[in-house]
Design an enzyme around this catalytic site. Structure first.
Site, short mmCIF file in Angstrom:
data_model
loop_
_atom_site.label_atom_id
_atom_site.label_comp_id
_atom_site.label_asym_id
_atom_site.label_seq_id
_atom_site.Cartn_x
_atom_site.Cartn_y
_atom_site.Cartn_z
N VAL A 1 0.83 -1.20 0.00
CA VAL A 1 0.00 0.00 0.00
C VAL A 1 0.87 1.26 0.00
CG1 VAL A 1 -1.66 1.34 1.34
CG2 VAL A 1 -1.98 -1.13 1.09
N GLU A 2 1.91 1.25 0.80
CA GLU A 2 2.71 2.47 0.98
C GLU A 2 3.54 2.82 -0.24
OE1 GLU A 2 2.63 4.64 3.27
OE2 GLU A 2 1.49 3.67 4.85
N THR A 3 4.27 1.85 -0.79
CA THR A 3 5.23 2.19 -1.87
C THR A 3 5.26 1.19 -3.01
OG1 THR A 3 7.08 1.04 -0.78
CG2 THR A 3 6.75 3.37 -0.22
#
Length: 305
Positions: A100-102
């Site tokens: 999700v983040e990167t």
């Protein structure tokens, strides 16, 4: 940024007095920071605030991201297993967060962190105090961890590296996972994996505990879904008494919350358990925590491609 502005000058005084930073270094860095109005605009357009669950889920639960997660999981299987054994945080949750983040390090931000944090610290209409603290921590990292504050790129909100830690989290929770004497969340995957799992562990992760489960409501249910908060407001026993139906034999005293999500097929009810709320310490959005859980499950399931 105008370093002769009284508010900025006071901030520099605090850096020198409280953090031992060189005045000339602090002044030079802040003088180079540029005001970025698009950063403040982006804060109001975050998907957690602007879309429903059905659309938010679709952003992250795509086949490409799941496939990338599976490949990343195979590549780092040994480190993920070691981190899970050390912290009790499942590899699936770490994989969900990084996806999700990167997107597993592919998208780490296109904003100069110094510009973003300086803009938010001195121009955000409501959260200036919070971002001034983050700016201070970022400049301290410039000293402590040899980060080049004039070059570091990240998100519009100042999150950086493969794990997208904000500066205060980087200072407090970044881990030297491989024992090389340096905490590196930009290029060292072992440090990243240890830091993400360690962050969740330090925030109360329950080893072996579930995250969330689907639920339905009986026709006479009096249960009220939870809309905000970083902790479960009730227990499974109380929810059962209020007409919430779910599988499983966990004890009645288990802390829990009831969530209502607007999915592609209509309303979805979910039971949020203690580990769910630990994930919200990474991002306070309930949609974020649930999609981290679901993405991680999809990546580690042998039945999804």
């Amino acid at each position: 940024m105008d370093v002769d502005d009284p508010e900025v000058r006071e901030f520099i005084d605090e850096l020198v007095r409280d953090e031992g930073m060189d005045r000339d270094d602090a002044s030079e860095l802040l003088a180079s920071a540029q005001f970025r109005p698009e950063v403040i605009e982006a804060m109001s357009r975050a998907p957690e605030r602007t879309v429903e669950w059905r659309d938010y889920r679709a952003i992250f639960m795509d086949s490409g991201r799941i496939s990338s997660g599976k490949a990343f999981s195979r590549l780092h299987a040994e480190s993920l297993a070691e981190v899970e054994n050390d912290t009790g945080v499942p590899a699936s949750v770490v994989l969900g967060i990084l996806g999700v983040e990167t997107r597993y390090g592919r998208i780490t931000g296109r904003h100069l962190v110094l510009d973003s944090l300086a803009t938010l610290a001195f121009h955000h209409p409501r959260r200036g105090d919070f971002f001034r603290r983050e700016l201070k921590d970022f400049l301290v990292l410039h000293n402590e961890d040899a980060l080049d504050a004039a070059e570091v790129m990240g998100s519009y909100a100042g999150a950086m590296g493969r794990a997208q830690f904000i500066p205060s989290s980087y200072r407090r929770y970044a881990v030297d996972g491989d024992g090389d004497g340096r905490r590196d969340l930009f290029a060292n995957w072992r440090d990243v994996l240890s830091s993400v799992a360690g962050y969740l562990s330090d925030h109360g992760w329950r080893r072996g505990g579930p995250v969330a489960m689907p639920a339905t409501l009986a026709g006479n249910s009096t249960a009220t879904p939870q809309e905000r908060g970083l902790s479960p407001p009730t227990t499974l026993g109380a929810l059962r008494s209020d007409g919430v139906l779910f599988d499983g034999d966990m004890p009645d005293e288990t802390p829990a919350g009831l969530l209502l999500m607007h999915g592609a097929a209509g309303p979805e009810y979910w039971l949020a358990l203690p580990n769910f709320y630990v994930i919200t310490r990474y991002n306070r959005s309930y949609m974020y925590a649930l999609v981290v859980h679901q993405l991680g499950q999809a990546i580690t399931s042998p039945d999804t491609g």
